[in-house]
Design an enzyme around this catalytic site. Sequence first.
Site, PDB file in Angstrom:
ATOM      1  N   SER A  11       0.735  -1.180   0.049  1.00 58.47           N
ATOM      2  CA  SER A  11       0.128  -0.020   0.003  1.00 58.47           C
ATOM      3  C   SER A  11       0.821   1.101  -0.121  1.00 58.47           C
ATOM      4  CB  SER A  11      -0.949   0.011   1.027  1.00 58.47           C
ATOM      5  OG  SER A  11      -1.182   1.236   1.690  1.00 58.47           O
TER       6      SER A  11
HETATM    7  N1  LIG Z   1      -6.446   8.091   1.735  1.00 57.66           N
HETATM    8  C1  LIG Z   1      -6.184   7.131   2.474  1.00 57.66           C
HETATM    9  C2  LIG Z   1      -6.358   5.752   1.569  1.00 57.66           C
HETATM   10  C3  LIG Z   1      -6.093   4.500   2.344  1.00 57.66           C
HETATM   11  C4  LIG Z   1      -6.562   3.361   1.460  1.00 57.66           C
HETATM   12  O1  LIG Z   1      -7.421   3.386   0.451  1.00 57.66           O
HETATM   13  N2  LIG Z   1      -5.931   2.214   1.493  1.00 57.66           N
HETATM   14  C5  LIG Z   1      -6.114   0.970   0.802  1.00 57.66           C
HETATM   15  C6  LIG Z   1      -5.247   0.239   0.724  1.00 57.66           C
HETATM   16  S1  LIG Z   1      -3.787   1.173  -0.457  1.00 57.66           S
HETATM   17  C7  LIG Z   1      -7.142   0.136   1.332  1.00 57.66           C
HETATM   18  O2  LIG Z   1      -7.002   0.064   2.902  1.00 57.66           O
HETATM   19  N3  LIG Z   1      -8.095  -0.586   0.886  1.00 57.66           N
HETATM   20  C8  LIG Z   1      -9.296  -1.374   1.843  1.00 57.66           C
HETATM   21  C9  LIG Z   1     -10.581  -0.879   1.691  1.00 57.66           C
HETATM   22  O3  LIG Z   1     -10.561   0.473   1.238  1.00 57.66           O
HETATM   23  O4  LIG Z   1     -11.325  -1.594   2.159  1.00 57.66           O
HETATM   24  C10 LIG Z   1      -4.724   7.056   3.225  1.00 57.66           C
HETATM   25  O5  LIG Z   1      -4.130   7.906   2.732  1.00 57.66           O
HETATM   26  O6  LIG Z   1      -4.607   6.431   4.182  1.00 57.66           O
END
Ligand SMILES: N[C@@H](CCC(=O)N[C@@H](CS)C(=O)NCC(=O)O)C(=O)O
Length: 218
Positions: A11
């Site tokens: 990530s």
């Molecule tokens: N804007 C957030 C984005 C976080 C994000 O979307 N992370 C993804 C992985 S890159 C995630 O956790 N996806 C799983 C989900 O949204 O359920 C940040 O900067 O922390």
Amino acid sequence: MAPTLYMVYPSPPVRAVLMTAKAIGLDLNLKEVGLLSNDHLKSDYLKLNPQHTVPTLVDDNGFTIWDSHAIMTYLVTKYAKDDSLYPKDPEKRALVDQRLHFESGIVFARLLRITKPLLVQRKGTIDKRDLDDMIEAYTFLERFLQGKKWATGDFVTLADYSLGASISSIGVLVPIDPKKFPNVTVWLKRLENLSEYEANRDGLALFSLIFKNRLSKL
Ligand SMILES: N[C@@H](CCC(=O)N[C@@H](CS)C(=O)NCC(=O)O)C(=O)O
């Protein structure tokens, strides 16, 4: 006790936090979350972060915060020896904030529009509109970097870690043409030479493996 970071290595936002922690010399207790087994959708994780994203940080007093940008500014404000990564000066801070919002609202949002269909819908191609939008994001960054060594000026800030983690990642799928984007290319190379960039490398390699593999399944 060290703060706990719920994370997965590929990530980009997680890697931005890892670079921040390395830069300020803070040890984190890393807990990998099984995104593929939907552990982030289970009630225990939803109690921590109803938005079910990684990274999520739980500090040793129980204080919980998610979103990489909020985590990074919190960690520097609480644990860094000085304010260089997130300056207290209002104008310098405003510039860092602008770049962090740009990462969140433009770069990462557009990255997700490319990576989510590859991963979730198992698509093997990138839509032209999404490609064009990513190129536009590179163009914005190219202009921001004009005459600057780092994302906001002469010094490395959190903006470089946040943008660096995402741009190095999406650059794997939407190549950054050094002729069209010389400032972005030189800035990324400069970032790669920082010791804290080590915290980006393994996760970036995994990201690359996962997504290149998806694209090659055409
Ligand atoms: N804007 C957030 C984005 C976080 C994000 O979307 N992370 C993804 C992985 S890159 C995630 O956790 N996806 C799983 C989900 O949204 O359920 C940040 O900067 O922390």
